[in-house]
Design a protein around this motif. Structure first.
Motif: not given
Length: 184
Positions: A32-53
């Motif tokens: 999953v790493s990219g040649p110009n960097g990597t973004l690792v996100m911890f998310i979930c389905n139920h969280c309203p903060y995640v759902q908002a974005v």
């Protein structure tokens, strides 16, 4: 209760992992790493903060991937207490939002612990050398979406990292629901 993770520990090394994805395959950090960097996100389905974005996460991920930045999302919540965050529901969420990145399940929660993930969403932006350069928020959104013209803080930071190897020194921490840890 809303949780705010600590500020960026500049230079901390990216942590290796191999986890099952919603596509039925296992995915490793190397994949999953990219040649110009990597973004690792911890998310979930139920969280309203995640759902908002979620739409903004999907938009920014596509734009970052086009710039050679690898993107991956990991859910580590205890599905015994939060069954809506389980693998089958994760697959539906990924399909619903058209994820262009792997959505992985950390059943043991070992990867979340290795990263010192605190909340959902929690963003870890690494340069091409695998050094942490961003641990801030997506944008000014909180439990509700920010304004449509909100500054794309995560996107702009990751583009800076891709171009210079360094993240912005001023970062606003993310805020979200705590990771739902299993009972010890």
């Amino acid at each position: 209760m809303a949780v705010t993770p600590p500020v960026c520990d500049f230079g901390a090394p990216i942590r290796d992992f191999t986890l099952p994805g919603t596509d039925g395959r296992s995915h490793s950090l190397a994949e999953v790493s990219g040649p110009n960097g990597t973004l690792v996100m911890f998310i979930c389905n139920h969280c309203p903060y995640v759902q908002a974005v979620m739409d903004r996460i999907t938009r920014d991920a596509r734009d970052l991937q086009a710039a050679g930045i690898g993107v991956v999302a990991i859910s580590a919540n205890d599905v015994g207490d939060y069954p809506q965050d389980g693998p089958e529901q994760m697959a539906l969420e990924a399909e619903k939002h058209g994820f262009s990145f792997p959505y992985l399940y950390d059943e043991s929660q070992a990867v979340a612990r290795d990263y010192s993930a605190e909340c959902t969403p929690d963003f870890f932006g690494y340069n091409a050398a695998g050094e942490l350069q961003y641990r801030g928020r997506l944008d000014a959104s909180g439990r509700n979406p920010g304004p449509p013209d909100a500054k794309r803080e995560l996107y702009e930071a990751m583009m800076q990292i891709a171009e210079t190897g360094q993240g912005p020194r001023d970062q606003v921490p993310s805020m979200g629901c705590s990771i739902k840890w299993k009972a010890a």
